[in-house]
Design a protein around this motif. Structure first.
Motif, mmCIF file in Angstrom:
data_model
loop_
_atom_site.group_PDB
_atom_site.id
_atom_site.type_symbol
_atom_site.label_atom_id
_atom_site.label_comp_id
_atom_site.label_asym_id
_atom_site.label_seq_id
_atom_site.Cartn_x
_atom_site.Cartn_y
_atom_site.Cartn_z
ATOM 1 N N VAL A 56 0.844 -1.203 0.000
ATOM 2 C CA VAL A 56 0.000 0.000 0.000
ATOM 3 C C VAL A 56 0.874 1.246 0.000
ATOM 4 O O VAL A 56 0.621 2.203 -0.737
ATOM 5 C CB VAL A 56 -0.955 0.008 1.217
ATOM 6 N N PHE A 57 1.935 1.225 0.797
ATOM 7 C CA PHE A 57 2.858 2.353 0.840
ATOM 8 C C PHE A 57 3.544 2.525 -0.518
ATOM 9 O O PHE A 57 3.702 3.648 -1.002
ATOM 10 C CB PHE A 57 3.894 2.157 1.949
ATOM 11 N N LYS A 58 3.918 1.408 -1.141
ATOM 12 C CA LYS A 58 4.550 1.467 -2.466
ATOM 13 C C LYS A 58 3.596 2.109 -3.470
ATOM 14 O O LYS A 58 4.000 2.934 -4.281
ATOM 15 C CB LYS A 58 4.932 0.066 -2.929
ATOM 16 N N TRP A 59 2.320 1.749 -3.411
ATOM 17 C CA TRP A 59 1.332 2.335 -4.302
ATOM 18 C C TRP A 59 1.237 3.836 -4.062
ATOM 19 O O TRP A 59 1.164 4.626 -5.021
ATOM 20 C CB TRP A 59 -0.029 1.677 -4.088
ATOM 21 N N MET A 60 1.244 4.244 -2.795
ATOM 22 C CA MET A 60 1.158 5.666 -2.471
ATOM 23 C C MET A 60 2.356 6.432 -3.026
ATOM 24 O O MET A 60 2.202 7.537 -3.553
ATOM 25 C CB MET A 60 1.072 5.873 -0.952
ATOM 26 N N VAL A 61 3.537 5.854 -2.920
ATOM 27 C CA VAL A 61 4.731 6.522 -3.422
ATOM 28 C C VAL A 61 4.664 6.651 -4.945
ATOM 29 O O VAL A 61 5.017 7.689 -5.507
ATOM 30 C CB VAL A 61 6.011 5.774 -2.983
ATOM 31 N N ARG A 62 4.200 5.630 -5.608
ATOM 32 C CA ARG A 62 4.137 5.648 -7.075
ATOM 33 C C ARG A 62 3.058 6.576 -7.626
ATOM 34 O O ARG A 62 3.218 7.132 -8.708
ATOM 35 C CB ARG A 62 3.838 4.238 -7.594
ATOM 36 N N ASN A 63 1.953 6.712 -6.896
ATOM 37 C CA ASN A 63 0.776 7.385 -7.451
ATOM 38 C C ASN A 63 0.407 8.704 -6.784
ATOM 39 O O ASN A 63 -0.684 9.216 -7.035
ATOM 40 C CB ASN A 63 -0.428 6.431 -7.397
ATOM 41 N N LYS A 67 6.166 10.655 -5.603
ATOM 42 C CA LYS A 67 6.961 10.149 -6.724
ATOM 43 C C LYS A 67 7.914 11.199 -7.274
ATOM 44 O O LYS A 67 8.864 10.867 -7.971
ATOM 45 C CB LYS A 67 6.066 9.613 -7.829
ATOM 46 N N PHE A 68 7.693 12.455 -6.941
ATOM 47 C CA PHE A 68 8.556 13.523 -7.428
ATOM 48 C C PHE A 68 9.725 13.816 -6.502
ATOM 49 O O PHE A 68 10.574 14.637 -6.827
ATOM 50 C CB PHE A 68 7.748 14.805 -7.638
ATOM 51 N N PHE A 69 9.797 13.171 -5.339
ATOM 52 C CA PHE A 69 10.807 13.518 -4.347
ATOM 53 C C PHE A 69 12.217 13.114 -4.736
ATOM 54 O O PHE A 69 13.117 13.906 -4.669
ATOM 55 C CB PHE A 69 10.450 12.929 -2.979
ATOM 56 N N ILE A 129 7.247 6.834 11.481
ATOM 57 C CA ILE A 129 7.178 5.513 10.848
ATOM 58 C C ILE A 129 6.747 5.655 9.385
ATOM 59 O O ILE A 129 7.348 5.056 8.494
ATOM 60 C CB ILE A 129 6.234 4.576 11.630
ATOM 61 N N LEU A 130 5.748 6.488 9.133
ATOM 62 C CA LEU A 130 5.267 6.659 7.756
ATOM 63 C C LEU A 130 6.265 7.385 6.857
ATOM 64 O O LEU A 130 6.395 7.053 5.684
ATOM 65 C CB LEU A 130 3.944 7.427 7.750
ATOM 66 N N MET A 131 6.968 8.360 7.407
ATOM 67 C CA MET A 131 7.818 9.199 6.558
ATOM 68 C C MET A 131 9.293 8.795 6.560
ATOM 69 O O MET A 131 10.049 9.287 5.723
ATOM 70 C CB MET A 131 7.671 10.662 6.968
ATOM 71 N N ASN A 132 9.692 7.913 7.477
ATOM 72 C CA ASN A 132 11.098 7.510 7.520
ATOM 73 C C ASN A 132 11.301 6.002 7.524
ATOM 74 O O ASN A 132 12.137 5.497 6.778
ATOM 75 C CB ASN A 132 11.802 8.130 8.733
ATOM 76 N N LEU A 133 10.571 5.282 8.351
ATOM 77 C CA LEU A 133 10.793 3.837 8.427
ATOM 78 C C LEU A 133 10.272 3.121 7.176
ATOM 79 O O LEU A 133 10.977 2.306 6.580
ATOM 80 C CB LEU A 133 10.161 3.251 9.683
#
Length: 153
Positions: A56-63, A67-69, A129-133
């Protein structure tokens, strides 16, 4: 009050990224980094990654805007072994940046817990946890996949 804690936590997380990059820049050339941090692997099980919600986190990063970071973490053009090795090195750097940032923010949470500010400390750790781990765990999973491709070449 929760909004105040949440905004503080997000601010500290963004600042922690800079702290992580600075500290990582100093330790990147050390033997400890090359021998230990380069091969970290906290969770080896795909099943456990699914249980903690990494897909789910991977999906959030991609979509999402995340994704621009870090634009260095993308393959461009033809895929070859040298490109994969370079990408893996960038992932290791990103992973270590986030781990250092996680430790940095955890110190703030510990101080909050020590001062009996449990709600503040809990929100700080949740955001941490959400933004670093999770980004660090995602990089570890991606590095394992890249290692498989490198071994095929």
């Amino acid at each position: 009050m929760i909004i105040k804690y949440l905004s503080f936590s997000i601010s500290i997380a963004f600042i922690s990224w800079i702290v992580g990059m600075l500290i990582n820049a100093f330790i990147r050339k050390t033997d400890f980094y090359q021998n230990h941090l380069n091969h970290l692997n906290f969770i080896k099980s795909e099943k456990l990654n699914k249980i903690i919600g990494l897909p789910v986190f991977k999906w959030m990063v991609r979509n999402t805007f995340f994704k621009f970071f870090n634009q260095k973490l993308k393959l461009k053009g033809k895929i070859d072994k040298a490109g994969l090795i370079k990408l893996r090195a960038e992932m290791t750097t990103s992973e270590t940046d986030h781990l250092i940032a996680f430790i940095f923010v955890t110190c703030f949470a510990i101080v909050a817990f020590y001062n009996f500010k449990f709600k503040s400390g809990g929100i700080i750790m949740f955001v941490n946890i959400l933004m670093n781990l999770y980004p660090s765990l995602l990089q570890q999973e991606n590095k394992r996949r890249i290692d498989q491709f490198i071994n095929k070449f």
